[in-house]
Design a protein around this motif. Sequence first.
Motif, PDB file in Angstrom:
ATOM      1  N   VAL A   1       0.852  -1.182   0.000  1.00 34.83           N
ATOM      2  CA  VAL A   1       0.000   0.000   0.000  1.00 34.83           C
ATOM      3  C   VAL A   1       0.891   1.236   0.000  1.00 34.83           C
ATOM      4  O   VAL A   1       1.724   1.409   0.891  1.00 34.83           O
ATOM      5  CB  VAL A   1      -0.937   0.025   1.223  1.00 34.83           C
TER       6      VAL A   1
ATOM      7  N   ARG B   1       2.223   0.434   3.996  1.00 35.33           N
ATOM      8  CA  ARG B   1       2.133  -0.838   4.709  1.00 35.33           C
ATOM      9  C   ARG B   1       2.262  -1.990   3.726  1.00 35.33           C
ATOM     10  O   ARG B   1       1.936  -1.859   2.543  1.00 35.33           O
ATOM     11  CB  ARG B   1       0.803  -0.925   5.454  1.00 35.33           C
TER      12      ARG B   1
ATOM     13  N   TRP C   1     -10.512  -2.356  -3.597  1.00 35.74           N
ATOM     14  CA  TRP C   1     -11.036  -1.711  -2.394  1.00 35.74           C
ATOM     15  C   TRP C   1     -12.558  -1.785  -2.378  1.00 35.74           C
ATOM     16  O   TRP C   1     -13.210  -1.647  -3.419  1.00 35.74           O
ATOM     17  CB  TRP C   1     -10.604  -0.253  -2.338  1.00 35.74           C
TER      18      TRP C   1
ATOM     19  N   GLY D   1     -11.617   1.091   4.575  1.00 38.33           N
ATOM     20  CA  GLY D   1     -10.508   0.336   5.137  1.00 38.33           C
ATOM     21  C   GLY D   1     -10.514  -1.137   4.810  1.00 38.33           C
ATOM     22  O   GLY D   1      -9.747  -1.907   5.393  1.00 38.33           O
TER      23      GLY D   1
ATOM     24  N   TRP E   1      -9.354  -8.322   3.517  1.00 31.55           N
ATOM     25  CA  TRP E   1      -8.432  -7.634   4.414  1.00 31.55           C
ATOM     26  C   TRP E   1      -9.087  -6.411   5.044  1.00 31.55           C
ATOM     27  O   TRP E   1      -9.960  -5.789   4.436  1.00 31.55           O
ATOM     28  CB  TRP E   1      -7.194  -7.156   3.662  1.00 31.55           C
ATOM     29  N   GLU E   2      -8.612  -6.078   6.245  1.00 33.71           N
ATOM     30  CA  GLU E   2      -8.944  -4.814   6.889  1.00 33.71           C
ATOM     31  C   GLU E   2      -7.626  -4.071   7.068  1.00 33.71           C
ATOM     32  O   GLU E   2      -6.630  -4.660   7.489  1.00 33.71           O
ATOM     33  CB  GLU E   2      -9.628  -5.075   8.238  1.00 33.71           C
ATOM     34  N   MET E   3      -7.602  -2.809   6.710  1.00 35.22           N
ATOM     35  CA  MET E   3      -6.360  -2.050   6.588  1.00 35.22           C
ATOM     36  C   MET E   3      -5.484  -2.104   7.833  1.00 35.22           C
ATOM     37  O   MET E   3      -4.255  -2.079   7.738  1.00 35.22           O
ATOM     38  CB  MET E   3      -6.712  -0.594   6.243  1.00 35.22           C
ATOM     39  N   ASN E   4      -6.078  -2.174   9.009  1.00 40.33           N
ATOM     40  CA  ASN E   4      -5.297  -2.109  10.244  1.00 40.33           C
ATOM     41  C   ASN E   4      -5.147  -3.461  10.932  1.00 40.33           C
ATOM     42  O   ASN E   4      -4.894  -3.531  12.132  1.00 40.33           O
ATOM     43  CB  ASN E   4      -5.932  -1.092  11.197  1.00 40.33           C
TER      44      ASN E   4
ATOM     45  N   ARG F   1      -7.790  -5.718  15.948  1.00 39.83           N
ATOM     46  CA  ARG F   1      -7.801  -4.354  15.440  1.00 39.83           C
ATOM     47  C   ARG F   1      -7.757  -3.362  16.591  1.00 39.83           C
ATOM     48  O   ARG F   1      -8.367  -3.572  17.636  1.00 39.83           O
ATOM     49  CB  ARG F   1      -9.053  -4.093  14.592  1.00 39.83           C
TER      50      ARG F   1
ATOM     51  N   TYR G   1     -13.226   4.976  11.008  1.00 39.59           N
ATOM     52  CA  TYR G   1     -13.161   5.365   9.616  1.00 39.59           C
ATOM     53  C   TYR G   1     -14.200   6.435   9.326  1.00 39.59           C
ATOM     54  O   TYR G   1     -15.305   6.412   9.861  1.00 39.59           O
ATOM     55  CB  TYR G   1     -13.412   4.156   8.699  1.00 39.59           C
TER      56      TYR G   1
END
Length: 218
Positions: A10, A21, A35, A41, A55-58, A177, A183
């Motif tokens: 990313v 990331r 996305w 996210g 996936w979840e961004m964090n 998380r 968000y």
Amino acid sequence: VGTEEGSIQVYSKAYNTQLVRSFQGHHMGVYAVRWNPFHPGVFLSCSADWTVQLWEMNVSRPVMTFDLNCPVGDIAWAPYSSTVFAVVTSDGKVRVFDVSVNKYEEMGIIRLNKKAKLTHVAFNPRDPVICVGDDKGTINVLKLSHNLRKINAPGIKQIDRDLEVERLEKVMIIPDRDPSITYVVKKDEPNKNKGSKGNKSARGAATPRSPKPIGSGR
């Protein structure tokens, strides 16, 4: 960006080479990363390793993994639901998932061509159809069954984006998380794309025909 080694990188658009990331989940080449159109996210990835990963961004690892027993050529989110996506594989099959209904199995599946590898899939932004392309240059147009095109609003322009984010987060299991992360859902302008006219399909130079239905009507 997906890499041939299986990682997902990313980057920030603010700088040409700023890596934000890296995600490690696939062990073969990543063919597509998409996305979610509602949740800022969340994204999907597909790979030659036979899997689709949510996936979840964090979160450092995939929230969900779908093993399809075949290399996955492309994925696409539905424009009308945060939980619906389509997948095409090299064995000629198109699958449509709705993780709010079933987290483990597709809601609809159809085989188009045993001899062609499916490489691309896209939803029409207005009509309940998807377009599928293969490595032979063929484009097929498929009509979604009623159970795969449910929309929680009178029309796409009236969809409550906050509600769609809430629906997706309810089905995702995210144990690690950071609870302080929230968000902001952007209120985009209504989609001005009118979509394609008609539901015609083309198979080489063949005469256009009505789209094939996909979905079991469950």
